[in-house]
Design an enzyme around this catalytic site. Structure first.
Site, short mmCIF file in Angstrom:
data_model
loop_
_atom_site.label_atom_id
_atom_site.label_comp_id
_atom_site.label_asym_id
_atom_site.label_seq_id
_atom_site.Cartn_x
_atom_site.Cartn_y
_atom_site.Cartn_z
N GLY A 6 13.20 68.09 63.53
CA GLY A 6 12.83 66.68 63.43
C GLY A 6 12.14 66.16 64.69
N HIS A 36 6.02 65.77 65.32
CA HIS A 36 4.76 65.46 65.99
C HIS A 36 3.65 66.31 65.37
CE1 HIS A 36 5.51 69.24 67.99
NE2 HIS A 36 6.65 68.78 68.50
N GLY A 40 5.60 78.02 65.00
CA GLY A 40 4.58 77.75 66.00
C GLY A 40 4.62 78.77 67.13
N GLY A 72 2.33 68.99 66.22
CA GLY A 72 2.62 70.43 66.17
C GLY A 72 3.30 70.79 64.85
N HIS A 73 4.33 70.01 64.51
CA HIS A 73 5.01 70.24 63.22
C HIS A 73 4.05 70.03 62.06
CE1 HIS A 73 8.49 68.74 65.81
NE2 HIS A 73 8.91 69.93 65.44
#
Ligand code: AMP
Length: 282
Positions: A31, A34, A147, A36-37
């Site tokens: 959670g 941002h 990632g 990136g997620h």
């Protein structure tokens, strides 16, 4: 977006979708979402019929209780972001649902979990393996997205599937690091930095980018020294480790010709907040 809080319900739904022949992309997160997620979610949406995201701050992977306590939590904002990305399913269990009883399983990834993050955060990867193996059984996806910001974690996920999850057929897909405008790798922990620390933190990636330009001019040892010294000159920053390694095995190298694909991996304390980053040298 469908939201599930129990294993049973989400598992039933995924199996139903798989029976209909749908491919499932899965993005596990803690959670405080941002870009990136969101980039992982976009990769999943590109490759699969259905995209499932999980949000669970997993206590067993935190070796520092203070880090767990201050980890940012903002489920309502996260749900808004997931709706905007048109995510199909969110799984957001609580701790009791994931750990009805303590998980005592010990995972072995050989050399991979004993170095770098594994060495400096004792038990961290075991905790990651505990939660991700549970999540993979609950959400038996076609592909799972990780990632490269957490590069060692990505390699360990590949190993987890190979060594422990042969009953499933999940492909691990790596995605590139997403950065802020000044180069800082996006991270939920960046929210915890003071404005001064946040400014200083940009030096980490900027030094890694500079290092990439210097690989032809310096030995591995000299380059490591350059990175550590440059970052430590900033009063807000303290390098915990910087290692240059074979990107396939993470075995450290001493000469540039020892590996085909090379990577520099770093952990830095910015005040009390621990940040990681890496750069591929090829
Ligand atoms: P976390 O919520 O920090 O556990 O991260 C969930 C997933 O998002 C992991 O696969 C991370 O590697 C990935 N991730 C986190 N930050 C970034 C980033 N800046 N760029 C790409 N992926 C990221």
């Amino acid at each position: 977006m469908e939201i599930y809080k129990t294993k049973q319900e989400v598992n039933n739904r995924i199996n139903e979708l798989k029976k209909q022949g749908k491919t499932i992309g899965f993005v596990p997160t803690m959670g405080a979402l941002h870009e990136g997620h969101l980039s992982l979610i976009r990769c999943s949406k590109r490759d699969n019929d259905i995209t499932v995201v999980s949000i669970f701050v997993n206590p067993t992977q935190f070796n520092d209780p203070k880090d767990l306590e201050r980890y940012p939590r903002m489920i309502d904002k996260d749900i808004e972001k997931l709706e905007a990305e048109k995510v199909d399913i969110l799984f957001a269990p609580d701790e009791k649902e994931m750990y009805p009883e303590p998980d005592t399983r010990q995972f072995d990834f050989g050399y991979l979990d004993k170095i770098l993050e594994g060495k400096h955060r004792q038990g961290h990867f075991n905790g990651v393996a505990q939660v991700v193996s549970k999540l993979f059984d609950i959400i038996p996806a076609t592909r799972a997205y990780f990632g490269k910001k957490d590069y060692q974690q990505y390699l360990i996920m590949r190993e987890l599937v190979k060594r422990y999850m042969q009953h499933l057929d999940i492909e691990i897909i790596p995605c590139p690091i997403i950065r802020e405008k000044d180069g800082l790798a996006m991270s939920s922990r960046n929210l915890l930095l003071s404005p001064e620390q946040r400014k200083s933190a940009a030096l980490i990636s900027q030094t890694l980018f500079r290092a990439k330009e210097l690989t032809n001019m310096m030995s591995v040892g000299e380059l490591k020294q350059f990175v550590v010294d440059t970052i430590n000159q900033n009063p807000h920053l303290k390098v915990e480790y910087f290692e240059i390694a074979d990107a396939e095995t993470l075995l450290p190298i001493e000469n540039w010709d020892e590996a085909k694909e090379k990577i520099g991996l770093i952990a830095v304390y910015c005040g009390e907040i621990r940040l990681i980053d890496n750069i591929e040298f090829n």
